[in-house]
Design a protein around this motif. Structure first.
Motif, PDB file in Angstrom:
ATOM      1  N   UNK A   1       0.838  -1.199   0.000  1.00  0.00           N
ATOM      2  CA  UNK A   1       0.000   0.000   0.000  1.00  0.00           C
ATOM      3  C   UNK A   1       0.883   1.264   0.000  1.00  0.00           C
ATOM      4  N   UNK A   2       0.563   2.196  -0.881  1.00  0.00           N
ATOM      5  CA  UNK A   2       1.320   3.448  -0.894  1.00  0.00           C
ATOM      6  C   UNK A   2       0.682   4.440   0.072  1.00  0.00           C
ATOM      7  N   UNK A   3       1.503   4.987   0.938  1.00  0.00           N
ATOM      8  CA  UNK A   3       1.006   5.976   1.898  1.00  0.00           C
ATOM      9  C   UNK A   3       1.210   7.372   1.331  1.00  0.00           C
ATOM     10  N   UNK A   4       0.431   8.320   1.864  1.00  0.00           N
ATOM     11  CA  UNK A   4       0.425   9.691   1.351  1.00  0.00           C
ATOM     12  C   UNK A   4       1.806  10.354   1.382  1.00  0.00           C
ATOM     13  N   UNK A   5       2.592  10.026   2.414  1.00  0.00           N
ATOM     14  CA  UNK A   5       3.892  10.705   2.571  1.00  0.00           C
ATOM     15  C   UNK A   5       5.078   9.758   2.368  1.00  0.00           C
ATOM     16  N   UNK A   6       4.845   8.665   1.676  1.00  0.00           N
ATOM     17  CA  UNK A   6       5.930   7.714   1.412  1.00  0.00           C
ATOM     18  C   UNK A   6       7.141   8.416   0.811  1.00  0.00           C
ATOM     19  N   UNK A   7       8.305   8.199   1.391  1.00  0.00           N
ATOM     20  CA  UNK A   7       9.541   8.756   0.850  1.00  0.00           C
ATOM     21  C   UNK A   7       9.833  10.178   1.302  1.00  0.00           C
ATOM     22  N   UNK A   8       8.885  10.834   1.947  1.00  0.00           N
ATOM     23  CA  UNK A   8       9.110  12.217   2.387  1.00  0.00           C
ATOM     24  C   UNK A   8       9.933  12.240   3.667  1.00  0.00           C
ATOM     25  N   UNK A   9      10.630  13.354   3.861  1.00  0.00           N
ATOM     26  CA  UNK A   9      11.443  13.532   5.072  1.00  0.00           C
ATOM     27  C   UNK A   9      10.896  14.737   5.834  1.00  0.00           C
ATOM     28  N   UNK A  10      10.490  14.508   7.077  1.00  0.00           N
ATOM     29  CA  UNK A  10       9.868  15.576   7.877  1.00  0.00           C
ATOM     30  C   UNK A  10      10.694  15.853   9.129  1.00  0.00           C
ATOM     31  N   UNK A  11      10.938  17.138   9.370  1.00  0.00           N
ATOM     32  CA  UNK A  11      11.697  17.552  10.548  1.00  0.00           C
ATOM     33  C   UNK A  11      10.751  18.306  11.476  1.00  0.00           C
ATOM     34  N   UNK A  12      10.702  17.915  12.737  1.00  0.00           N
ATOM     35  CA  UNK A  12       9.747  18.532  13.666  1.00  0.00           C
ATOM     36  C   UNK A  12      10.467  18.889  14.962  1.00  0.00           C
ATOM     37  N   UNK A  13      10.533  20.175  15.259  1.00  0.00           N
ATOM     38  CA  UNK A  13      11.186  20.575  16.511  1.00  0.00           C
ATOM     39  C   UNK A  13      10.238  20.375  17.686  1.00  0.00           C
ATOM     40  N   UNK A  14      10.819  20.095  18.844  1.00  0.00           N
ATOM     41  CA  UNK A  14      10.013  19.905  20.052  1.00  0.00           C
ATOM     42  C   UNK A  14       9.049  18.733  19.940  1.00  0.00           C
ATOM     43  N   UNK A  15       9.481  17.665  19.277  1.00  0.00           N
ATOM     44  CA  UNK A  15       8.556  16.542  19.038  1.00  0.00           C
ATOM     45  C   UNK A  15       8.702  15.416  20.058  1.00  0.00           C
TER      46      UNK A  15
END
Ligand SMILES: NC(=O)c1ccc[n+]([C@@H]2O[C@H](COP(=O)([O-])OP(=O)(O)OC[C@H]3O[C@@H](n4cnc5c(N)ncnc54)[C@H](O)[C@@H]3O)[C@@H](O)[C@H]2O)c1
Length: 230
Positions: A1-15
């Motif tokens: 199954x392909x997910x909406x954010x497959x392959x994306x890189x997300x950076x989140x401060x204070x996570x």
């Protein structure tokens, strides 16, 4: 199954906690690889483990977003670990409230540092990476859309008694967001701000430590702010 954010890189401060942690888990559940940040190593590692336990990918970049070398380290972690940079969420922070006549310069600048200078440095460090990726994608005939989300507050839009420092910084991030939206449209980056109302987290819990949380009184003031959603 392909997910909406497959392959994306997300950076989140204070996570490591609160809203940032929820964002990290949600984006990871959609397939994004996450660079988790927190001032505190233990909650940062806990978020990483929670993502991995759900078969996601995450790495921690521990440290204060206010440290002068943080931005390069944060962006560098995404590039070295995941060879990409698609989503940046500037979320980290705390409150240090007082009425204006009792507020020190230190208190005032602490909020400017964490909510304005840190996102500015992070996005400044991200720009050359995004520009290079966007250029290569353009040459290959691809159009990849990237996202920046800066976390503001209703206190920045309407003010909140006891938060001259916090509300100033949270209003400032709106201006920076609008400017970068104009500068970065050409790189296919959407830059947005989310201004939350009251959300129950450690930041809004009643505590004896005045440097880490608003009081119950602040909570009721906040809830009565015009336009505040709960
Ligand atoms: N909770 C609310 O009602 C509310 C409302 C409006 C806006 N916000 C904003 O949402 C964001 C997240 O707040 P939250 O309610 O989840 O708080 P929280 O305290 O639950 O989580 C914030 C996290 O940021 C980390 N942090 C604090 N200073 C840091 C620093 N210098 N470097 C790196 N990490 C740091 C903390 O350790 C903590 O884990 C903040 O920007 C806050 O101003 C919250």
């Amino acid at each position: 199954m392909t997910l909406k954010l497959d392959g994306k890189v997300a950076l989140i401060t204070g996570s490591g906690r609160g809203i940032g942690r929820s964002i990290a888990l949600k984006l990871a559940s959609e397939g994004a690889r996450i660079v988790v940040n927190d001032l505190d190593a233990e909650p940062a590692e806990e978020t990483v483990q929670a993502i991995r336990a759900a078969s996601g990918q995450a790495v921690a970049c521990v440290g204060s977003v206010s440290a002068p070398d943080f931005a390069e380290r944060f962006i560098g972690t995404a590039v070295s670990e995941y060879k990409g940079l698609d989503i940046v969420v500037n979320n980290a922070g705390y409150t240090w409230d007082n009425v204006v006549q009792k507020m020190t310069d230190e208190q005032r600048y602490a909020m400017i540092d964490v909510y304005l200078t840190a996102p500015f440095r992070i996005l400044r460090a991200a720009q050359p990476v995004i520009r290079a990726l966007s250029k290569a994608e353009g040459e290959a005939g691809q159009r990849v859309v990237r996202k920046v989300v800066n976390i503001s507050s209703v206190a920045g839009l309407f003010g909140n008694a006891g938060q001259a420092n916090y509300s100033t910084a949270k209003a400032g991030i709106v201006g920076m967001t609008q400017t970068l939206a104009k500068e970065w449209g050409r790189m296919n980056v959407t830059v947005n701000c989310v201004a939350f109302g009251f959300i129950q987290t450690r930041l809004t819990a009643s505590t004896a430590d005045a440097a880490t949380a608003t009081s119950r009184a602040a909570r009721s003031r906040w809830a009565s702010t015009p336009g505040c959603s709960r």
